[in-house]
Each structure stands twice: as structure tokens, then as C-alpha cells.
Enzyme design. Structure first.
Site, short mmCIF file in Angstrom:
data_model
loop_
_atom_site.label_atom_id
_atom_site.label_comp_id
_atom_site.label_asym_id
_atom_site.label_seq_id
_atom_site.Cartn_x
_atom_site.Cartn_y
_atom_site.Cartn_z
N GLY A 34 0.82 -1.23 0.00
CA GLY A 34 0.00 0.00 0.00
C GLY A 34 0.84 1.26 0.00
O GLY A 34 0.36 2.33 0.38
N TYR A 80 -12.57 -2.45 -4.73
CA TYR A 80 -12.23 -1.05 -5.06
C TYR A 80 -13.21 -0.54 -6.12
O TYR A 80 -13.81 0.53 -5.98
CB TYR A 80 -10.79 -0.99 -5.57
CG TYR A 80 -10.25 0.41 -5.75
CD1 TYR A 80 -9.57 1.04 -4.71
CD2 TYR A 80 -10.39 1.10 -6.94
CE1 TYR A 80 -9.06 2.33 -4.87
CE2 TYR A 80 -9.88 2.37 -7.11
CZ TYR A 80 -9.21 2.98 -6.08
OH TYR A 80 -8.71 4.25 -6.24
N SER A 84 4.14 1.14 -4.96
CA SER A 84 5.28 0.84 -5.82
C SER A 84 4.85 0.96 -7.28
O SER A 84 5.67 1.26 -8.16
CB SER A 84 5.80 -0.57 -5.53
OG SER A 84 4.77 -1.51 -5.63
N ASP A 112 -1.82 8.68 -6.05
CA ASP A 112 -0.50 8.04 -5.95
C ASP A 112 0.48 8.65 -6.94
O ASP A 112 1.64 8.94 -6.60
CB ASP A 112 -0.62 6.53 -6.20
CG ASP A 112 -1.58 5.87 -5.23
OD1 ASP A 112 -1.95 6.52 -4.25
OD2 ASP A 112 -1.96 4.71 -5.47
C1 GLA Z 1 -5.20 3.22 -4.04
C2 GLA Z 1 -5.44 4.05 -5.30
C3 GLA Z 1 -5.56 5.53 -4.99
C4 GLA Z 1 -6.56 5.78 -3.86
C5 GLA Z 1 -6.30 4.84 -2.68
C6 GLA Z 1 -7.37 4.93 -1.62
O1 GLA Z 1 -3.94 3.52 -3.51
O2 GLA Z 1 -4.39 3.85 -6.23
O3 GLA Z 1 -5.92 6.25 -6.14
O4 GLA Z 1 -7.88 5.67 -4.32
O5 GLA Z 1 -6.22 3.49 -3.09
O6 GLA Z 1 -7.33 6.18 -1.02
#
Ligand code: GLA
Length: 387
Positions: free
Chosen positions: A124, A222, A127, A172
Site C-alpha cells: 500500500g 475497489y 510501488s 498516488d
Molecule cells: C489506491 C489508489 C488511490 C486511492 C487509494 C485509496 O492507492 O491507487 O488512487 O484511491 O487506493 O485512497
């Protein structure tokens, strides 16, 4: 095309690799603001001092791309005239970036690349964004493509959406490219306006505890969460045309539509609105040096993710519960998409070692799984060195 099969024998000329461009591309943490980015809300990430390193050089072959991962000891080749999805999932991050760059009409030719990573996978800390953005940034420098940072962020996100199949938001990639050392980015994911908030953590540090689990629900859930939020927006839009995302939705609107919106969607939406407020409160707490309040907001974020958004898992909940009565830990929460990966803990720096021993033993006793720790500092985004 199918990329040439992985083959661990590296070409001889890789032994004397004179890089024209070197890149350091960081992973990211997120202090608060989870599952808000694709709902056009607020997030507060930062790049970290743990990275993926790339070396690039052009080769004499027009279309041949040769890549070696030192970390995984795998070598692979791609043909620039024939970029398509690979059955080796890690290659799709790179192939996706190549595809997006070509869609921009930018001209690439043969090149070689060596990659070394110090980022654990599935923890998480993204990477994947580090790989995409570092690869895109390196090619931008190597071939003088003139892509802006924003273009690199967006094409890397599209690479992940289209080639890897993760329908991720923008947090990210934005954090991996744009971060500044010792700052968090308070990012408005609707306007992409970024405020840099000094990460003045006083006697505290950020400790990541890696559950070392990654439940395979993550991808499908997700996408389900995204849909649950979008379904509610579609209902509200029928009366309020100006509503484009949850960002324009208020608690009053949720109340007004509570009989029309499905109960689960309603719960998800309330979480998102509350989490957006928590990001605003976190910015205030950080700017005024109130780490105790900040920590409480982190705990509240976790409980929302656990009970309302339902993206946590027993391992993450155990770690957060374990920290909750420790006065030297101000805040703790799951970080990233959920269903595994890390918790992020704001805690007094001098207690880290003894606490880690304690929680590691308790975690092993409960789940028979090894817990790992990573201390992180907010750091600079992707850095490029041209030789
Ligand atoms: C993953 C996704 C991000 C975001 C997070 C949750 O890391 O890549 O875009 O949605 O989950 O906050």
C-alpha cells in the site's frame, strides 16, 4: 505483441552500463483522505524516502527495448512497434506507459533500462505509481519528450487504468511526482490545486506496519466502492444538475435522498463527506502543531474505513486496536486501498523500537504472520539526473 518471455540471462553489454539518465522515483504515504481521490475530494499524501531507481541509455536498435530488474533478477524485451498487454503483470506498468506516450504522438526509439526497487510490493505504498512515473519521467528526459509533470502524472494513471486494469484515482501518481521534502500535499482532487503543508512532527515519526497480507478482494471491491458512490451521485444529479461528483454533495442532500439511495451507498457517501472534512481538520491541526488532534482524526478515519466504507481487514484492525491505548501513539490507521498492506502510525520516535517488538510478537501470536516495519520521512517527488 507478446513481450519476449522473461529470460534471466542479461545481455553482456549490460555489465558495463553507462547511464545517460538516472531516476529516483519514490513510494508514497497518505496521512489522511482515503478513497476520496476518485470522489474528487481531498487527500494528504507525500512521497517517501524509499524509492525505485532507474538507469536508462539509448541503444542502437530502432525498436528494441531491453529491461533488467535487478531486484527480481528478470530480463525482458519489448518491441516498440508492437506494444500490448503482457501476461506478466509487472511488465504492464511499463508497457502501459509506453502505450500512453505513443498515444501522445511522442517518438521513442530503442533503449535499455535497469531497475532496482526498495519498495515492498502490495504494502500500500504505491510501488506501482513509482514504477510508472519513474519510467515515464526517465523516458521524458532521455528522449527530450517535453512532457510536463502533470502530463506524466495523468499518463501514468491512465497506464494503470488501461493496461494494469486498476481503476485508481490520481493521488498516488501525483504524490510520487510532485511531493516536496518534509511536506505533505493537501491535494484537491477536483481542481488539482495543491497546498504544501510542512510536516512538522516534533518528537514524533511516522511508522508503517506492514501486515504482509494482501487479500485478493482488493481490486474488485475497489471498483465496487467507486460504483456505489457513482450510483448515489447519479440519483442526486436528477434533481441537482450541478452535482458532478460527491464533491458537490452535502449531508443535507444525502438526507433528502435517503429513501432513494441504497442504504449501502448512503453509508459509503457519508464516509466520503466525513473523510473530506477530516482532511480539512488535519491540515489545520498540522499547521498549528496540534499532533494529538491530528492523531484522533487518523483513528476516526480508520473507523470510517472499517465500519462505513468496509475496506479494512482483521489484520489492519488488530494493529489499530493494539495501538489505541498507548499514549505514545497519537494516531493509527490503515493506508491506501485496504484489505491488507500497511497501517500508518504517528508516534513518539523514541518508542518505536520497543513498540515494534511488542506489536510484532502479538501479531505473530494472533495471525502467525510476520509483521514488518518501515519508518518513513516525507520526501521529494521523482528526481531525474541527466549525465
Ligand atoms: C489506491 C489508489 C488511490 C486511492 C487509494 C485509496 O492507492 O491507487 O488512487 O484511491 O487506493 O485512497
Amino acid at each position: 505483441m507478446k513481450p519476449v518471455e522473461n529470460n534471466s540471462s542479461i545481455p553482456d553489454d549490460f555489465k558495463d552500463f553507462k547511464a545517460e539518465v538516472k531516476v529516483a522515483s519514490p513510494g508514497r504515504i497518505n496521512l489522511i483522505g482515503e478513497h476520496t481521490d476518485y470522489n474528487r475530494g481531498f487527500v494528504m499524501p507525500s512521497a517517501i524516502d524509499k524509492k525505485i531507481y532507474f538507469k536508462f541509455r539509448k541503444n542502437q536498435n530502432n525498436n528494441l527495448i531491453r529491461i533488467y530488474s535487478e531486484t527480481f533478477e528478470v530480463y525482458t524485451e519489448f518491441d516498440l512497434n508492437n506494444i500490448s498487454k503482457s501476461k506478466n503483470s509487472w511488465e504492464n506498468y511499463l508497457l502501459g506507459v509506453l502505450d500512453e506516450i505513443q498515444k501522445y504522438g511522442k517518438k521513442l526509439s530503442g533503449f535499455d533500462c535497469i531497475i532496482r526497487s526498495e519498495l515492498p510490493i502490495g504494502a500500500g505504498i504505491s510501488s506501482s505509481a513509482a514504477l510508472e512515473c519513474g519510467f515515464a519521467g526517465g523516458l521524458n528526459a532521455l528522449f527530450g519528450l517535453n512532457l510536463s509533470q502533470m502530463e506524466i502524472i495523468k499518463l501514468s494513471q491512465r497506464a494503470e487504468n488501461n493496461f494494469v486494469g486498476n481503476n485508481c484515482g490520481i493521488m498516488d501518481q501525483f504524490a510520487s511526482v510532485m511531493s516536496k521534502k518534509d511536506h505533505f500535499i493537501k491535494l484537491d482532487c477536483d481542481t488539482l490545486e495543491a497546498a504544501f503543508v510542512p510536516a512538522e512532527l516534533q518528537n514524533c515519526k511516522l511508522l508503517l506496519l506492514n501486515t504482509n497480507v494482501s487479500h485478493n478482494l482488493a481490486d474488485s471491491e475497489y471498483n465496487t466502492r467507486r460504483r456505489e458512490c457513482e450510483d448515489a451521485v447519479a440519483i442526486i444529479q436528477q434533481k441537482y444538475a450541478e452535482v458532478r461528483s460527491l464533491r458537490q454533495v452535502t449531508f443535507e442532500m444525502l438526507k433528502e435522498f435517503e429513501n432513494e439511495i441504497d442504504a449501502i451507498s448512503l453509508k459509503r457517501c457519508r464516509y466520503v463527506l466525513e473523510e473530506n472534512n477530516r482532511v480539512q481538520e488535519t491540515e489545520k491541526a498540522l499547521r498549528s502543531g496540534d499532533l494529538k488532534t491530528l492523531g484522533k482524526l487518523m483513528y476516526a478515519s480508520h473507523r470510517g474505513l472499517q465500519d462505513q466504507y468496509e475496506v479494512s481487514c482483521p489484520e489492519l484492525d488488530f494493529l489499530v486496536d493494539f495501538s489505541e491505548n498507548k499514549t505514545f501513539i497519537y494516531g493509527s490507521r490503515m493506508m491506501g486501498g485496504g484489505f491488507g498492506g500497511c497501517t500508518i502510525n504517528l508516534m513518539e520516535a523514541d518508542k518505536i523500537d520497543t513498540y515494534f517488538e511488542e506489536v510484532k510478537n502479538a501479531y505473530r501470536e494472533k495471525f502467525d504472520i510476520k509483521l514488518s516495519s518501515i519508518t518513513v520521512d516525507p520526501d521529494e517527488g521523482t528526481q531525474i539526473i541527466r549525465n
